[in-house]
Design a protein around this motif. Sequence first.
Motif, short mmCIF file in Angstrom:
data_model
loop_
_atom_site.label_atom_id
_atom_site.label_comp_id
_atom_site.label_asym_id
_atom_site.label_seq_id
_atom_site.Cartn_x
_atom_site.Cartn_y
_atom_site.Cartn_z
N THR A 58 0.86 -1.18 0.00
CA THR A 58 0.00 0.00 0.00
C THR A 58 0.90 1.22 0.00
OG1 THR A 58 -1.68 -1.18 1.28
CG2 THR A 58 -1.85 1.22 1.21
N TYR A 59 0.54 2.24 -0.80
CA TYR A 59 1.38 3.42 -0.94
C TYR A 59 0.61 4.70 -0.66
CZ TYR A 59 4.49 0.26 -3.47
OH TYR A 59 5.32 -0.78 -3.82
N ALA A 60 1.34 5.68 -0.17
CA ALA A 60 0.78 7.03 -0.11
C ALA A 60 0.63 7.53 -1.54
CB ALA A 60 1.73 7.95 0.67
N TYR A 61 -0.40 8.35 -1.75
CA TYR A 61 -0.69 8.79 -3.12
C TYR A 61 0.50 9.52 -3.74
CZ TYR A 61 -2.96 11.29 -6.92
OH TYR A 61 -3.28 11.78 -8.16
N SER A 62 1.22 10.27 -2.93
CA SER A 62 2.29 11.11 -3.45
C SER A 62 3.49 10.33 -3.98
CB SER A 62 2.77 12.08 -2.36
OG SER A 62 3.29 11.35 -1.26
N LYS A 64 3.13 6.96 -5.28
CA LYS A 64 2.71 5.89 -6.19
C LYS A 64 3.36 6.07 -7.56
CE LYS A 64 -1.80 4.35 -4.50
NZ LYS A 64 -3.25 4.30 -4.76
#
Length: 132
Positions: A58-62, A64
């Motif tokens: 899972t990644y932070a949007y910034s 990805k």
Amino acid sequence: QVQLVEAGGGSVQAGGSLRLSCVASGYTYSRYDMGWFRQVQGKEREGVAVFDSDGSATYAYSVKGRFTISKDNAKNTLYLHMNSLKPGNTDMYYCAARQIDSDYTGRRAAIVSMSPNDYTYWGQGTQVTVSS
């Protein structure tokens, strides 16, 4: 007692790459989520990427598309591959882990979390500095 030791930080120009590593030891539980968090001095820590006990990321949007989290179970090592780095990625990066219980079916009994408040074990941090 779980111990986490990070390495791989440093200084790089914008557009460059770094690979952070986190070696874990002292695990006594069968299931852990591990993640990378960042913190600018004076601000709260925030999640960058999490590799859960089922092997999903899972990644932070910034980050990805630029960062990739991975884990080598044989080496008990978590990685964060950071590409296309920007000056805004300049932070102290921390590795963290938390135990995950299983329900009666053997599945994880907690949702994946990007909140630092949900993580119990922390490394000492490694500094990443990106210059323009």
